[in-house]
Structures are given as C-alpha cells and as structure tokens.
Design a protein around this motif. Structure first.
Motif, PDB file in Angstrom:
ATOM      1  N   TYR A   7       0.928  -1.273  -0.134  1.00 61.05           N
ATOM      2  CA  TYR A   7       0.141  -0.076  -0.095  1.00 61.05           C
ATOM      3  C   TYR A   7       0.808   1.351   0.091  1.00 61.05           C
ATOM      4  CZ  TYR A   7      -3.162   3.578   1.498  1.00 61.05           C
ATOM      5  OH  TYR A   7      -4.090   4.720   1.654  1.00 61.05           O
ATOM      6  N   TRP A   8       1.964   1.243   0.888  1.00 58.81           N
ATOM      7  CA  TRP A   8       2.748   2.349   1.091  1.00 58.81           C
ATOM      8  C   TRP A   8       3.651   2.465  -0.072  1.00 58.81           C
ATOM      9  CZ3 TRP A   8       0.911   5.860   4.169  1.00 58.81           C
ATOM     10  CH2 TRP A   8      -0.157   5.291   5.274  1.00 58.81           C
ATOM     11  N   ALA A   9       4.019   1.446  -0.662  1.00 55.76           N
ATOM     12  CA  ALA A   9       4.951   1.488  -1.748  1.00 55.76           C
ATOM     13  C   ALA A   9       4.355   1.999  -2.885  1.00 55.76           C
ATOM     14  CB  ALA A   9       5.603   0.044  -2.061  1.00 55.76           C
ATOM     15  N   LEU A  10       3.109   1.513  -3.242  1.00 60.45           N
ATOM     16  CA  LEU A  10       2.314   2.237  -4.493  1.00 60.45           C
ATOM     17  C   LEU A  10       1.884   3.729  -4.123  1.00 60.45           C
ATOM     18  CD1 LEU A  10       0.207  -0.815  -5.307  1.00 60.45           C
ATOM     19  CD2 LEU A  10       2.570  -0.215  -6.291  1.00 60.45           C
ATOM     20  N   LEU A  11       1.496   3.927  -2.993  1.00 61.84           N
ATOM     21  CA  LEU A  11       1.305   5.203  -2.306  1.00 61.84           C
ATOM     22  C   LEU A  11       2.476   6.089  -2.852  1.00 61.84           C
ATOM     23  CD1 LEU A  11      -0.920   7.474  -1.583  1.00 61.84           C
ATOM     24  CD2 LEU A  11       0.197   6.887   0.838  1.00 61.84           C
ATOM     25  N   GLY A  12       3.692   5.920  -2.566  1.00 65.49           N
ATOM     26  CA  GLY A  12       4.783   6.651  -2.679  1.00 65.49           C
ATOM     27  C   GLY A  12       5.184   6.660  -4.123  1.00 65.49           C
ATOM     28  N   PHE A  13       5.111   5.627  -4.984  1.00 63.55           N
ATOM     29  CA  PHE A  13       5.227   5.724  -6.355  1.00 63.55           C
ATOM     30  C   PHE A  13       4.613   6.679  -7.047  1.00 63.55           C
ATOM     31  CE2 PHE A  13       4.863   4.448 -10.803  1.00 63.55           C
ATOM     32  CZ  PHE A  13       6.283   3.870 -11.097  1.00 63.55           C
ATOM     33  N   ASP A  14       3.038   6.583  -6.921  1.00 66.19           N
ATOM     34  CA  ASP A  14       2.273   7.511  -7.572  1.00 66.19           C
ATOM     35  C   ASP A  14       2.388   9.011  -7.102  1.00 66.19           C
ATOM     36  OD1 ASP A  14       1.059   5.201  -8.570  1.00 66.19           O
ATOM     37  OD2 ASP A  14      -0.977   5.707  -7.853  1.00 66.19           O
ATOM     38  N   ALA A  15       2.978   9.182  -5.925  1.00 64.13           N
ATOM     39  CA  ALA A  15       3.561  10.367  -5.269  1.00 64.13           C
ATOM     40  C   ALA A  15       4.657  11.141  -6.300  1.00 64.13           C
ATOM     41  CB  ALA A  15       3.433  10.583  -4.083  1.00 64.13           C
ATOM     42  N   VAL A  16       5.490  10.162  -6.106  1.00 66.25           N
ATOM     43  CA  VAL A  16       6.815  10.777  -6.884  1.00 66.25           C
ATOM     44  C   VAL A  16       6.462  10.842  -8.360  1.00 66.25           C
ATOM     45  CG1 VAL A  16       9.093   9.872  -7.779  1.00 66.25           C
ATOM     46  CG2 VAL A  16       8.419   9.346  -5.339  1.00 66.25           C
ATOM     47  N   MET A  17       5.564   9.997  -8.906  1.00 68.60           N
ATOM     48  CA  MET A  17       5.139  10.360 -10.294  1.00 68.60           C
ATOM     49  C   MET A  17       4.270  11.759 -10.470  1.00 68.60           C
ATOM     50  SD  MET A  17       6.596   8.084 -12.092  1.00 68.60           S
ATOM     51  CE  MET A  17       5.744   8.719 -13.688  1.00 68.60           C
ATOM     52  N   ARG A  18       3.506  12.024  -9.654  1.00 70.74           N
ATOM     53  CA  ARG A  18       2.776  13.101  -9.702  1.00 70.74           C
ATOM     54  C   ARG A  18       3.798  14.626  -9.492  1.00 70.74           C
ATOM     55  NH1 ARG A  18      -2.503  12.356  -9.886  1.00 70.74           N
ATOM     56  NH2 ARG A  18      -3.415  10.594  -9.099  1.00 70.74           N
ATOM     57  N   VAL A  19       4.887  14.253  -8.780  1.00 65.44           N
ATOM     58  CA  VAL A  19       5.828  15.464  -8.610  1.00 65.44           C
ATOM     59  C   VAL A  19       6.613  15.481  -9.753  1.00 65.44           C
ATOM     60  CG1 VAL A  19       7.761  16.009  -7.266  1.00 65.44           C
ATOM     61  CG2 VAL A  19       6.028  15.287  -5.973  1.00 65.44           C
ATOM     62  N   ARG A  20       6.998  14.532 -10.289  1.00 64.04           N
ATOM     63  CA  ARG A  20       7.752  14.404 -11.589  1.00 64.04           C
ATOM     64  C   ARG A  20       7.004  15.295 -12.903  1.00 64.04           C
ATOM     65  NH1 ARG A  20       7.644  13.867 -16.799  1.00 64.04           N
ATOM     66  NH2 ARG A  20       9.240  12.476 -17.906  1.00 64.04           N
ATOM     67  N   ASN A  21       5.681  14.685 -12.733  1.00 68.78           N
ATOM     68  CA  ASN A  21       4.881  15.123 -13.975  1.00 68.78           C
ATOM     69  C   ASN A  21       4.459  16.995 -13.627  1.00 68.78           C
ATOM     70  OD1 ASN A  21       4.919  13.054 -15.284  1.00 68.78           O
ATOM     71  ND2 ASN A  21       3.095  12.386 -14.485  1.00 68.78           N
ATOM     72  N   ALA A  22       4.535  17.363 -12.431  1.00 70.95           N
ATOM     73  CA  ALA A  22       4.492  18.698 -12.086  1.00 70.95           C
ATOM     74  C   ALA A  22       5.371  19.456 -12.586  1.00 70.95           C
ATOM     75  CB  ALA A  22       4.042  18.979 -10.668  1.00 70.95           C
ATOM     76  N   VAL A  23       6.757  18.961 -12.263  1.00 65.52           N
ATOM     77  CA  VAL A  23       7.942  19.826 -12.618  1.00 65.52           C
ATOM     78  C   VAL A  23       8.549  19.559 -13.935  1.00 65.52           C
ATOM     79  CG1 VAL A  23       8.131  19.866 -10.136  1.00 65.52           C
ATOM     80  CG2 VAL A  23       9.247  18.303 -11.212  1.00 65.52           C
TER      81      VAL A  23
END
Length: 237
Positions: free
Chosen positions: A166-182
């Motif tokens: 749960y936390w690994a997938l949550l963390g991955f998606d969070a990283v991808m959202r930051v990546r796509n924001a910048v």
C-alpha cells in the motif's frame, strides 16, 4: 525483479524522463526482462478464466506492448488475433514474438477499428491512462467488438492499509505526480488511479454490461477475498 538482461539504472532514468511513447520505445528491447511485464501467472489465470466463456473467433490486445498478452488470445481464439499500441519499439518486439498477428500502431484513445472482434483484452495498461481518458478508450473498444463481444482484463485488489505494498504504491504515485508537475513531457504511470468501482462505472457508461470473476489461481487475501478479479465487460447483442 530486474534480470541481468534488463535495463540499467541509467536507462531507466532516461526512460522515466521521457514521454510515455518515447520511454517505451527506449525500453522495448529489454522490457520483457523487467517486472513491468505482466507475469505469466496473471496471463495463465486470465486464460483459464476465459476458456469457459469461449471459444472466441477474432481477438484484440489493447495496448499490447511486446505481445505478452497475445498468448492468452492465442489460447482462447480460433481466428486471427491483433494488437494495438502506440510505441513502435514495443510493436517491433511483439512482431518478433507473434509474426502472424496483425499489429497496428495507434493511440488507444482514438481507436478506429470497426466491429470485427469477439474478444478484447488488456494487461497492465490502465495505469497509463488518466481517469478522464478512460471513457474514450472504453468507447473505442466497444466499437471494435461485435455484438455480444467481450472486453476482459485482470484487476488487482487494493492492498490493505497495513501492507507495505500500500505504502510503496502510494509513494510511487506521489513521486510520479511530482515528476509530472515539474518536468515535461509527462510520463503517465500510476498504480492507484483505476479502482474497480470507477472502472466499472466508466465501462457501463460506454455501453457495456459489467461483471467480475475471481482469479482464484492468484490466491486470496487474509480476509478471504481474491487478490485479483477478471473484469468482464460484455457488449450487448
């Protein structure tokens, strides 16, 4: 896990900083040696769940990638099979593995197939679609199926809050959202954007009748529910 034949950390970094299409073009020659390829256990479980619902004639693999899912179509379809993907590199690998299949380069958000298929499948592709893009994809698959045709794909159950996954997938998606924001171009790859309820609602809006079947071969969670289900979206006759 990554094998010794898989991509290097540098190659993965270059891919992750590319667009989805360019990233998969780069990754294609080594894609089947990564954990991103759909596991054989998932393909086999899907095949066994589909057998009682067939036989089918023509089959279509939506977002076919290197063609791993075509082994399911070959097992349950009596007629020719086809695959569609927007990555030329992935299609080149699929062509080597399945030389008799019809392979089409196209954007699945704008499919132009007529109603000629009895079965459509997709494996591991929904995370590359933003929720707002799913309706167009599902509508295109609906058009591609004959009346009574079936669109099927496996969908894993969400891991419990106490699970490390749960936390690994949550963390991955969070990283991808930051990546796509910048960073541009964006690389759309999320694991938590396609829950069963939302996907079923979009399928129904596209005109499908929706049911699911447990993929019991993939095991059950601690609460007894299946780890994965096969979504079965039927085009009305």
């Amino acid at each position: 896990m990554f094998s010794s034949q898989g991509p290097s950390p540098r190659e993965l970094a270059v891919q992750a900083l590319s667009s989805v299409e360019r990233g998969y073009d780069l990754l294609a020659p080594k894609f089947d040696h990564t954990p991103f390829r759909t596991p054989d256990a998932v393909l086999d479980a899907t095949t066994e769940a589909l057998r009682p619902l067939g036989p089918f004639d023509r089959g279509l693999d939506v977002c076919c990638g290197t063609g791993a899912g075509m082994r399911t179509l070959e097992a349950v379809c009596r007629g020719p099979i086809a695959g569609v993907d927007f990555s030329a590199g992935m299609l080149a690998q699929a062509r080597e593995a399945h030389p008799d299949a019809e392979l089409v380069r196209a954007d699945v958000r704008d499919l132009s197939f007529g109603a000629g298929f009895d079965l459509a499948v997709t494996f591991g592709a929904l995370g590359h679609l933003l929720p707002a893009e799913r309706p167009a994809v599902f509508a295109g698959v609906h058009r591609a199926l004959r009346p009574g045709g079936l669109f099927a794909f496996p969908l894993g159950a969400p891991p419990p809050l106490t699970s490390r996954w749960y936390w690994a997938l949550l963390g991955f998606d969070a990283v991808m959202r930051v990546r796509n924001a910048v960073w541009r171009p964006p690389f759309v790859m999320y694991y938590r954007t396609c829950p069963l309820g939302a996907v079923s609602k979009d399928l129904a809006a596209a005109g499908f009748s929706v049911s699911t079947a447990p993929l019991t071969a993939l095991g059950r969670r601690d609460d007894g529910t299946p780890r994965a289900r096969l979504v079965l979206a039927r085009k009305p006759t």
